[in-house]
Design a protein around this motif. Structure first.
Motif, PDB file in Angstrom:
ATOM      1  N   LYS A 143      46.268  -6.112  -8.573  1.00  0.00           N
ATOM      2  CA  LYS A 143      45.165  -5.279  -9.054  1.00  0.00           C
ATOM      3  C   LYS A 143      45.390  -3.814  -8.700  1.00  0.00           C
ATOM      4  O   LYS A 143      45.113  -2.929  -9.508  1.00  0.00           O
ATOM      5  CB  LYS A 143      43.831  -5.764  -8.494  1.00  0.00           C
ATOM      6  CG  LYS A 143      43.374  -7.057  -9.139  1.00  0.00           C
ATOM      7  CD  LYS A 143      41.926  -7.380  -8.876  1.00  0.00           C
ATOM      8  CE  LYS A 143      41.621  -7.609  -7.442  1.00  0.00           C
ATOM      9  NZ  LYS A 143      40.233  -8.066  -7.217  1.00  0.00           N
ATOM     10  N   ALA A 144      45.896  -3.550  -7.517  1.00  0.00           N
ATOM     11  CA  ALA A 144      46.147  -2.167  -7.102  1.00  0.00           C
ATOM     12  C   ALA A 144      47.210  -1.523  -7.989  1.00  0.00           C
ATOM     13  O   ALA A 144      47.055  -0.374  -8.423  1.00  0.00           O
ATOM     14  CB  ALA A 144      46.578  -2.121  -5.636  1.00  0.00           C
ATOM     15  N   GLY A 173      46.515   1.540 -10.549  1.00  0.00           N
ATOM     16  CA  GLY A 173      47.317   2.758 -10.451  1.00  0.00           C
ATOM     17  C   GLY A 173      48.052   3.097 -11.730  1.00  0.00           C
ATOM     18  O   GLY A 173      48.223   4.260 -12.082  1.00  0.00           O
ATOM     19  N   ASN A 174      48.487   2.080 -12.461  1.00  0.00           N
ATOM     20  CA  ASN A 174      49.262   2.309 -13.679  1.00  0.00           C
ATOM     21  C   ASN A 174      48.404   2.435 -14.933  1.00  0.00           C
ATOM     22  O   ASN A 174      48.768   3.139 -15.859  1.00  0.00           O
ATOM     23  CB  ASN A 174      50.272   1.178 -13.900  1.00  0.00           C
ATOM     24  CG  ASN A 174      51.388   1.204 -12.888  1.00  0.00           C
ATOM     25  OD1 ASN A 174      51.795   2.268 -12.451  1.00  0.00           O
ATOM     26  ND2 ASN A 174      51.873   0.044 -12.509  1.00  0.00           N
ATOM     27  N   GLU A 195      41.786  -2.698 -13.496  1.00  0.00           N
ATOM     28  CA  GLU A 195      42.391  -3.829 -12.789  1.00  0.00           C
ATOM     29  C   GLU A 195      42.999  -4.842 -13.742  1.00  0.00           C
ATOM     30  O   GLU A 195      43.740  -5.727 -13.335  1.00  0.00           O
ATOM     31  CB  GLU A 195      41.349  -4.519 -11.900  1.00  0.00           C
ATOM     32  CG  GLU A 195      40.904  -3.658 -10.742  1.00  0.00           C
ATOM     33  CD  GLU A 195      39.839  -4.313  -9.885  1.00  0.00           C
ATOM     34  OE1 GLU A 195      39.405  -5.430 -10.199  1.00  0.00           O
ATOM     35  OE2 GLU A 195      39.448  -3.692  -8.895  1.00  0.00           O
ATOM     36  N   GLU A 196      42.679  -4.734 -15.026  1.00  0.00           N
ATOM     37  CA  GLU A 196      43.226  -5.648 -16.025  1.00  0.00           C
ATOM     38  C   GLU A 196      44.573  -5.149 -16.505  1.00  0.00           C
ATOM     39  O   GLU A 196      44.722  -3.967 -16.813  1.00  0.00           O
ATOM     40  CB  GLU A 196      42.273  -5.763 -17.219  1.00  0.00           C
ATOM     41  CG  GLU A 196      40.940  -6.378 -16.863  1.00  0.00           C
ATOM     42  CD  GLU A 196      41.056  -7.784 -16.333  1.00  0.00           C
ATOM     43  OE1 GLU A 196      41.888  -8.569 -16.833  1.00  0.00           O
ATOM     44  OE2 GLU A 196      40.311  -8.108 -15.396  1.00  0.00           O
TER      45      GLU A 196
END
Length: 102
Positions: free
Chosen positions: A66-67, A71-72, A76-77
């Protein structure tokens, strides 16, 4: 992470194979030390390893996924992929991200 696992797209395999606990311990140590405040003492893999056990392994793994996704992608999905690129790994990442919400 790229040197050790071959990239983010290989992370799921690295955290579910025979060396999954070892790889998770290494990655979590790296992430915790990267996020530490300047001047904080770095954690060792042994110290981090004492925090991971069978009762929280999947939660730690899901939180890492999720992190990275947050970040990307800003969420979170994980992003949707084209059907022709789908090799089943996307489903596993979605399951891991969803499991962390429960």
């Amino acid at each position: 992470m790229q040197d050790k696992f071959g990239g983010f797209d290989k992370l799921d395999k690295a955290l579910s194979g025979k060396d999954s606990v070892k790889n998770l311990r290494w990655l979590l140590t790296l992430l915790l030390n990267e996020g530490a405040e300047d001047g904080d003492e770095e954690l060792t893999e042994k110290q981090v390893g004492k925090l991971i056990h069978t009762g929280n392994f999947n939660e730690v793994k899901s939180s890492i996924f999720k992190a990275f996704s947050l970040g990307n992608n800003g969420t979170e999905e994980p992003p949707a992929r084209d059907d022709e690129e789908d090799d089943g790994e996307d489903d596993e990442i979605r399951k891991n991200a969803a499991a962390g919400k429960e």
